[in-house]
Design an enzyme around this catalytic site. Structure first.
Site, short mmCIF file in Angstrom:
data_model
loop_
_atom_site.label_atom_id
_atom_site.label_comp_id
_atom_site.label_asym_id
_atom_site.label_seq_id
_atom_site.Cartn_x
_atom_site.Cartn_y
_atom_site.Cartn_z
N ASP A 67 -2.83 -10.59 4.88
CA ASP A 67 -3.89 -11.00 3.97
C ASP A 67 -3.39 -12.09 3.02
O ASP A 67 -2.18 -12.28 2.88
CB ASP A 67 -4.47 -9.80 3.19
CG ASP A 67 -3.39 -8.88 2.62
OD1 ASP A 67 -2.23 -9.32 2.50
OD2 ASP A 67 -3.70 -7.73 2.30
N ASN A 136 -8.48 1.96 -2.85
CA ASN A 136 -9.81 2.38 -2.39
C ASN A 136 -9.85 2.55 -0.88
O ASN A 136 -10.91 2.56 -0.28
CB ASN A 136 -10.85 1.36 -2.83
CG ASN A 136 -10.48 -0.06 -2.37
OD1 ASN A 136 -9.47 -0.23 -1.67
ND2 ASN A 136 -11.26 -1.04 -2.73
N HIS A 138 -8.53 0.41 1.26
CA HIS A 138 -8.55 -0.84 2.03
C HIS A 138 -7.25 -0.97 2.83
O HIS A 138 -6.20 -0.49 2.44
CB HIS A 138 -8.83 -2.07 1.15
CG HIS A 138 -7.75 -2.50 0.23
ND1 HIS A 138 -7.99 -3.02 -1.02
CD2 HIS A 138 -6.40 -2.53 0.37
CE1 HIS A 138 -6.85 -3.35 -1.58
NE2 HIS A 138 -5.86 -3.06 -0.78
N GLU A 143 -12.09 -4.46 2.57
CA GLU A 143 -12.63 -3.67 1.47
C GLU A 143 -13.77 -2.77 1.95
O GLU A 143 -14.51 -3.13 2.87
CB GLU A 143 -13.20 -4.62 0.40
CG GLU A 143 -12.16 -5.51 -0.24
CD GLU A 143 -11.39 -4.81 -1.34
OE1 GLU A 143 -11.04 -3.62 -1.19
OE2 GLU A 143 -11.14 -5.45 -2.36
C1 GLP Z 1 -2.83 -4.60 -1.70
C2 GLP Z 1 -2.78 -5.41 -0.39
C3 GLP Z 1 -2.41 -4.55 0.77
C4 GLP Z 1 -1.37 -3.56 0.32
C5 GLP Z 1 -2.03 -2.55 -0.57
C6 GLP Z 1 -1.09 -1.54 -1.18
O1 GLP Z 1 -3.94 -4.90 -2.46
N1 GLP Z 1 -3.97 -6.11 -0.08
O2 GLP Z 1 -1.98 -5.36 1.82
O3 GLP Z 1 -0.82 -2.93 1.44
O4 GLP Z 1 -2.83 -3.19 -1.54
O5 GLP Z 1 -0.21 -2.12 -2.11
P1 GLP Z 1 1.00 -1.34 -2.77
O6 GLP Z 1 1.99 -1.07 -1.70
O7 GLP Z 1 1.54 -2.30 -3.82
O8 GLP Z 1 0.43 -0.10 -3.36
#
Ligand code: GLP
Length: 244
Positions: A67, A136, A138, A143
């Site tokens: 992403d 959430n 995702h 989303e």
């Molecule tokens: C982010 C990214 C994801 C990531 C997720 C968890 O917003 N878009 O690719 O895997 O949320 O992030 P974290 O590992 O910092 O909790």
């Protein structure tokens, strides 16, 4: 679905890194998706350590970006590509030419997303997709509500995702409101998926992911329908009964 619960984040990182290293050893030019976020960083440090010890050669790996924020160039400090370059490509010696970017700065996003999906298809799909879990549910930036057949595309970020991303950049106002994300259909179609989840703040959404109804409102719940998935969670994210 295989669920591995570790005592702590360090153990999660070691087991996750070993799994990724196993895929790289078995197929050095595997097509893989590797995420940003806080959770995978421990695994990346473990992988870099293996490379330093001469135990791992990732120079032929083909990495697909999961992403990216919209309108962000690769040299912007908030670029998710830049984050991966610093934490993974450089320490592991993965050349730029082996990385398929999701260009958040492309003029024509529809064409850029279609081109990405064509490269995925030409590669025969993903061999391994590593994912973190959004607050959430995702996956990447798919989303809620997200259709399981959604392709790679431009999305509006939810308030929950903007808040969650703010911790990376220090201020909510620095987080772009839109992003491009690899599609649900490409991610769910991977030959192997690894989901890594750490911390008590992920407890509720991990429970919904694994044990809740399969629904577009929790995109990660679609993972229940794929057979080739391993979830590694630490004890904070998946407490044993007596801790609950
Ligand atoms: C982010 C990214 C994801 C990531 C997720 C968890 O917003 N878009 O690719 O895997 O949320 O992030 P974290 O590992 O910092 O909790």
């Amino acid at each position: 679905m295989e669920l591995i619960v570790t005592d702590n984040y360090q153990a999660l990182s070691q087991i996750g890194a070993e799994m990724i290293a196993g895929v790289i050893r078995a197929q050095p030019d595997a097509a893989v998706v590797l995420p940003t976020g806080d959770t995978p960083m421990g695994m990346y440090r473990e992988l870099a350590e293996r490379k330093r010890r001469g135990e791992l050669d990732a120079s032929n790996l083909r990495v697909f970006q999961l992403d990216e924020y919209l309108g962000i160039t690769p040299d912007d400090p908030r670029s998710l590509y830049g984050w991966l370059a610093r934490s993974l490509f450089e320490p592991l010696g993965i050349p730029d030419a082996n990385v398929v970017r999701l260009p958040g700065d492309a003029e024509d996003q529809v064409a850029a997303c279609r081109a990405y999906d064509q490269v995925v298809e030409a590669a025969g799909g993903f061999d391994l997709v590593v994912l973190g879990l959004g607050p959430n549910g995702h996956l990447g930036f798919n989303e809620p509500p997200a259709d399981s057949h959604a392709p790679t595309r431009l999305v509006d970020l939810s308030e929950a995702s903007i808040e969650s991303s703010a911790r990376y950049w220090g201020d909510k106002n620095l987080v772009p409101c839109q992003a491009v994300t690899a599609g649900m259909v490409q991610l769910l179609g991977a030959r192997r998926i690894l989901l890594v989840v750490s911390g008590a703040h992920k407890r509720e959404i991990l429970h919904q992911t694994i044990a809740g109804p399969v629904t577009p409102n929790v995109p990660s719940s679609y993972l229940q329908r794929v057979s080739n998935i391993t979830v590694i969670a630490d004890r904070d994210a998946w407490p044993s009964k007596r801790d609950e």
